[in-house]
Design an enzyme around this catalytic site. Structure first.
Site, PDB file in Angstrom:
ATOM      1  CB  SER A 538      48.434  66.968  68.495  1.00 11.29           C
ATOM      2  OG  SER A 538      47.633  66.303  67.557  1.00 11.29           O
ATOM      3  CG  ASP A 624      42.854  71.214  64.854  1.00  7.85           C
ATOM      4  OD1 ASP A 624      43.063  70.431  63.923  1.00  7.85           O
ATOM      5  OD2 ASP A 624      43.500  71.207  65.915  1.00  7.85           O
ATOM      6  CG  HIS A 658      46.492  70.191  64.221  1.00  9.33           C
ATOM      7  ND1 HIS A 658      45.706  69.804  65.277  1.00  9.33           N
ATOM      8  CD2 HIS A 658      47.639  69.459  64.331  1.00  9.33           C
ATOM      9  CE1 HIS A 658      46.321  68.866  65.982  1.00  9.33           C
ATOM     10  NE2 HIS A 658      47.500  68.653  65.435  1.00  9.33           N
TER      11      HIS A 658
END
Length: 694
Positions: A538, A624, A658
């Site tokens: 991320s 995501d 995600h």
């Protein structure tokens, strides 16, 4: 095209101009998820990655079996008392998801539960395996039992896009109520009498911005909007104080908070503001008797705690003053004491303030550890439930006896296969950044490991998120093969207090990247590391890309998971999910030329150039909503067309979000895939240096 040849992404020049700067983005077409060319490209990349890693299939299976073999597949959590019930969750061998259960409470001591054995009277309240069915993805967003214990509110997501459907279930009979509400976000809160449930919904940018009140037994279309946040920088959420006396409606940006409260016994009343928002002031509350406890940073960089009368919540009186060396993280109120979670010298701690008596801090047995309050729903109690772990100690649950001042171990996660923590050792190291700042490093290795050793260096460094030292079953597959694992606690995280975060955000963001490179160089110079494989996800994926641009020669390989590598283009587009909210973290390049220039100077996608880069593995998910799949897809395409070295691999989960794949066995296989690639990189590099062949 043969799957053993790298896909060649077509180039469709797309021009954009900001602040007089004209840029051609030849891979902007990948942002169209519905374009058949996009899906075809992602599938071609998956086929290429599979072909390039085919030789690792045996190692992947070996590591998967190691993770599986070390895990007690049929296990259960320590029961937690809430009202007249003990609540716990369990897992079953062969099942992907957890099962939530409860037992009627007959005493104050948790029942002794044994894995694989259901006690008489056990009642399953939510079975994730039954709910998931054959869906390739499944997640629970909300699970909340009403105050009298009769109805469960829960929400589910079957795609990974974090839009959940809320349902209600009578726990005595298993009957599903007709109430069904689609499109909600995480969380929610019950009214005191169980007549109403409050929940949040999200806008087109995936921002939770509305709070609704649902009356049980009525149609969803009759739900009442109780709050709407119009400032696009703010998220909203709804919950309860620990006493469950007050509903709490919170609105917050990255730097500012505003809290509203409502007596939970009057759910149709009006929420009232604790204190109006003031830019730069963050605060949260809890309830204790006739006052609120307020954790805030007004004039207190590392936060302090104030008290305020319930009938005058804006009148803050200092209770626990600010300290330069201690970041206050949270405050929990109980009937006879208050508990403060804090961070000092890069480690977490817990402070207890009895109503009658002197404050004290709880001592823990290891110099490097993580500890936090956990699972304390009861307001009247003389025990404090804690979660504890270190890099060699598996996750552990303690009760701290507030009368005898004794830590009571209730459960330590079993690690099968003869794991002995005495076979491993953890260290705290320090690197020196370019500006002289000392960067803490948490290190773990197996005793007797020959140094310098291949090393996985993990980093994050954003949002004041701290990557605290913790245990990992999967990591043992690296340590037992002679690896060192290290965490670089770089600026932008919160490990060393609020100032640590502020020195790694906005116009200081480059500190995060140079800190990571400095840590990698320190690990080699100090004799710990031979080859370094960098890993982050991320915003930590942005760190991977930026650090690799900064010093590609420092790394033998890079694993970037759901990486935020196209940050500038994303932050320039306010129509994308989360963009406006992020301006307080990264700056606003759309309206500020200086911010634009600064971000453009470090964002990974813009700064790939004609140099030799290490092999890179980028992992992403099609659904995501936090870091869109096209960021790593564009990055890999540009690396392949511009840079030398590699190979550059992209692997896309075509049905996840995600967090990647949702089932635990699926997640283990994905981790085995990644670890096998990491191990192969270290072996390949060693063979390159010695001239050996595999």
């Amino acid at each position: 095209m043969s799957s053993d040849m790298p896909p060649v992404a077509k180039k469709v020049p797309a021009e954009r101009t900001h602040h007089g700067d004209t840029v051609i983005d030849e891979y902007a077409w990948m942002t169209s998820k519905e374009d058949p060319d996009t899906v075809a490209y992602l599938e071609a990349e998956n086929a290429y990655t599979q072909a390039r890693t085919e030789h690792l299939r045996g190692l992947q299976e070996e590591i998967f079996q190691e993770i599986k073999g070390r895990t007690l597949e049929t296990d259960l959590s320590v029961p937690t008392r809430k009202g007249g019930w003990w609540y716990y969750s369990r897992t079953a061998e062969g099942k992907q998801y957890g099962i939530q259960c409860r037992l009627e409470a007959t005493g104050d001591t948790p029942p002794e539960l044994k894995p694989g054995e259901a006690l008489p009277g056990e009642r399953v309240i939510l079975d994730g395996n039954e709910l998931a069915g054959d869906s390739p993805f499944f997640a629970v967003g909300t699970s909340a039992v009403c105050p009298d214990g009769t109805v469960l509110a829960y929400s589910t997501d079957f795609s990974g896009n974090e839009r959940f459907t809320l349902r209600f279930k009578r726990l005595e009979t298993g009957e599903m109520l007709t109430d069904e509400i689609p499109g909600i976000f995480y969380g929610g809160a019950w009214a005191a009498d169980g007549s109403a449930f409050f929940y949040t919904t999200i806008d087109e940018a995936w921002r939770p911005y509305r709070v609704y009140r649902h009356i049980i037994g009525t149609p969803a279309e009759d739900d009442v909007l109780v709050y709407e946040e119009t400032d696009e920088r703010f998220w909203v959420g709804v919950g309860l104080t620990r006493s469950e006396r007050y509903l709490v409606l919170s609105a917050g940006s990255k730097i500012t908070s505003e809290v509203r409260v409502l007596d939970a016994e009057y759910p149709t009343g009006e929420f009232r503001v604790v204190r109006p928002r003031k830019t730069g002031v963050e605060y949260s509350i809890d309830h204790a008797g006739d006052r609120f406890l307020i954790l805030h940073n007004e004039g207190a960089q590392n936060f302090e705690i104030a008290g305020a009368p319930v009938d005058d919540p804006a009148a803050w009186t200092p209770l626990i003053p600010h300290r330069d060396d201690t970041r206050l993280l949270d405050v929990d109120a109980f009937s006879d004491h208050t508990v403060v979670h804090f961070r000092r010298d890069g480690l977490t701690g817990i402070r207890v303030l009895p109503t009658d008596g002197e404050p004290y801090e709880i001592s823990f047995p290891e110099p490097i550890h993580s500890a936090e309050p956990a699972g304390n729903p009861e307001f009247h109690t003389n025990r404090l439930r804690l979660a504890y772990t270190s890099m060699v100690t598996p996750p552990s649950v303690y009760d701290y006896d507030l009368t005898d001042h004794e830590l009571i171990l209730l459960k330590r996660r079993p690690v099968l296969g003869g794991y002995d923590p005495e076979d491993y050792e953890q260290f705290r190291g320090w690197a020196t950044a370019d500006d002289g700042t000392r960067i803490p490093i948490s290190i773990v290795t197996k005793k007797g490991t020959e140094r310098p050793a291949p090393t996985v260096l993990y980093g994050y460094g954003s949002y004041e998120t701290s990557i605290d030292p913790s245990f990992s079953v999967a990591r043992l597959s690296l340590l037992d093969r002679g690896f060192v694992f290290a965490i670089a606690h770089v600026r932008g995280g919160g490990e060393m207090g609020r100032q640590w975060y502020e020195q790694g955000k906005l116009g200081h963001k480059k500190n995060t990247f140079s800190d990571f490179v400095a840590t990698a160089r320190h690990m080699k110079k100090s004799g710990w590391s031979r080859d370094i494989i960098a890993r982050g996800g991320s915003a930590g994926g942005l760190l991977m890309g930026a650090a690799t641009n900064l010093a590609p020669e420092a790394f033998t390989g890079v694993v970037a998971e759901v990486p935020f590598v196209d940050a500038l283009n994303t932050i320039l587009d306010p129509s994308l999910p989360l963009t406006v909210i992020e301006w307080d973290e990264w700056g606003d390049p759309l309206h500020n030329a200086d911010v634009y220039d600064y971000m453009k100077s470090y964002t990974p996608y813009e700064n790939v150039d004609d140099r030799v880069y290490p092999p890179i593995l980028a992992l992403t998910s099609l659904n995501d909503t936090r870091v869109l799949y096209h960021e790593p897809a564009k990055w890999i395409a540009r690396l392949r067309s511009t840079a030398r070295g590699g190979p550059f691999l992209l692997k896309t989960e075509m049905g996840a979000g995600h967090g990647g794949r949702s089932g635990r066995y699926d997640a283990w296989r994905e981790e085995a895939f990644t670890l096998s690639w990491i191990i192969d990189r270290a072996v390949s590099r060693k063979n390159e240096e010695t001239g050996e062949t595999q």
